[in-house]
Structures are given as structure tokens and as C-alpha cells.
Design a protein around this motif. Structure first.
Motif, short mmCIF file in Angstrom:
data_model
loop_
_atom_site.label_atom_id
_atom_site.label_comp_id
_atom_site.label_asym_id
_atom_site.label_seq_id
_atom_site.Cartn_x
_atom_site.Cartn_y
_atom_site.Cartn_z
N UNK A 53 39.85 20.49 18.76
CA UNK A 53 41.03 20.68 18.32
C UNK A 53 42.12 21.04 19.21
N UNK A 54 43.30 20.63 18.94
CA UNK A 54 44.43 20.79 19.88
C UNK A 54 45.77 21.09 18.94
N UNK A 55 46.75 21.99 19.35
CA UNK A 55 47.71 22.16 18.63
C UNK A 55 48.87 21.87 19.39
N UNK A 56 49.83 21.05 18.50
CA UNK A 56 51.06 20.35 18.90
C UNK A 56 52.27 21.34 19.26
N UNK A 57 52.85 21.30 20.52
CA UNK A 57 53.96 22.01 20.97
C UNK A 57 55.05 21.85 20.00
N UNK A 58 56.15 22.67 20.44
CA UNK A 58 57.51 22.46 19.42
C UNK A 58 57.98 21.20 19.62
N UNK A 59 57.57 20.29 20.69
CA UNK A 59 58.12 19.01 20.60
C UNK A 59 57.32 18.07 19.97
N UNK A 60 56.25 18.40 19.28
CA UNK A 60 55.36 17.57 18.43
C UNK A 60 54.64 16.64 19.37
N UNK A 61 54.13 17.49 20.63
CA UNK A 61 53.48 16.53 21.55
C UNK A 61 52.00 17.43 21.65
N UNK A 62 51.03 16.64 21.89
CA UNK A 62 49.58 17.30 22.54
C UNK A 62 49.29 16.56 23.57
N UNK A 63 48.89 17.47 24.54
CA UNK A 63 48.13 16.83 25.74
C UNK A 63 47.14 17.57 26.25
N UNK A 64 46.25 16.92 26.64
CA UNK A 64 44.89 17.36 27.07
C UNK A 64 43.71 16.67 27.60
N UNK A 65 42.48 17.05 27.71
CA UNK A 65 41.49 16.20 28.06
C UNK A 65 40.26 16.75 27.57
#
Length: 154
Positions: free
Chosen positions: A99-111
Motif C-alpha cells: 500500500x502507498x499513499x498519494x501525496x497532496x499532488x495526487x501522485x504515488x512514487x515508490x518501488x
């Protein structure tokens, strides 16, 4: 009286624009292909990704999937492969998710990473030899957001 009507009308238009823009933005989830890629090292496959068009603060379940063909061999105490080596090749589909949480800008980055099974879990070697990972080929790599429905084949 007229100023109240104008104020109410302006407030309603502003609310529609504010919520309409957010809904449209949040409804266009997609992985950014130029910022989503994978690398391999030994038996490990790592996918780095960026997804955009999400609702700020949303929790997204990201899954990576790939096919693995891996070879393992028995190696003797001198770290040499015997002349008649015992080898095993495995072939299968693997996946990992988190699970990843989207930032204020509506983006998710990860690996996320996938790992070939350990040699000792795959191959039983005769006494005096040990199971060793030889090679891995990862193929059909893809990434999915199980919540937004975004998908990308890599």
C-alpha cells in the motif's frame, strides 16, 4: 437581496468548479511510463514507479507481476560445478504488492521487488555439495493499481 443571490450563485459556481476539477483529476489515474521502469540484479527484480491522477491522501494497493525462469545447480566444496552437475530450472509467475499513499499532488512514487526463491528451497544436493543460484530471466513484467485500475506493461 440581489447581492445575496449573486453571492449564492458565485459560491455555487465556485463549488462546482472546485469539486468538479478534483473529481476529474482523481478519475484519470495512470502510471507515468517515462518514470516507471524495472531493473534486475541476480535473482531480484525491482520496479520503480510513479502514478498520477489520484485523489490526494488516497491509499493505493500497487502490485507488480512477472514471470521467472531461474536455474540452480549443485556446487562442490571447492566452489566448482561437478562434471555431471545436478541442475534444476524453475518457471513460474510471481507477484508482490504493498500500500502507498498519494501525496497532496495526487501522485504515488515508490518501488517493489520480486525475489527468485533461494537455492536451498529449490534444489537438494548430494552430501558435500551446496545448492547455488545460477541465473534468472524475468519477463512479462507489469504493474497494477488494484484500487484505481491503472495498469502498465513494462
Amino acid at each position: 437581496m440581489i447581492s445575496r443571490r449573486i453571492f449564492s450563485l458565485i459560491a455555487a459556481v465556485f463549488a462546482v468548479l472546485l469539486f468538479g476539477t478534483t473529481a476529474a483529476h482523481a478519475g484519470n489515474a495512470h502510471f507515468i511510463a517515462s518514470q516507471t521502469s524495472y531493473t534486475t540484479s541476480g535473482g531480484t527484480l525491482t520496479v520503480k514507479f510513479k502514478e498520477a491522477g489520484l485523489e490526494s491522501g488516497s491509499t493505493e494497493t500497487i502490485r507488480i507481476s512477472a514471470h521467472l525462469d531461474a536455474t540452480y545447480s549443485c556446487v562442490n566444496g571447492g566452489s566448482k560445478v561437478p562434471s555431471d552437475p545436478k541442475k534444476t530450472t524453475i518457471s513460474g509467475d510471481f507477484s508482490a504488492e504493498d500500500d502507498f499513499t498519494a501525496g497532496k499532488n495526487g501522485n504515488v512514487s515508490g518501488s517493489l521487488s520480486l525475489f527468485a526463491p533461494s537455492a536451498s528451497d529449490v534444489l537438494d544436493c548430494p552430501p558435500g555439495q551446496r545448492a547455488t543460484f545460477i541465473s534468472a530471466v524475468w519477463s512479462n513484467v507489469s504493474i497494477d493499481d488494484l484500487d484505481s485500475g491503472a495498469h502498465l506493461d513494462l
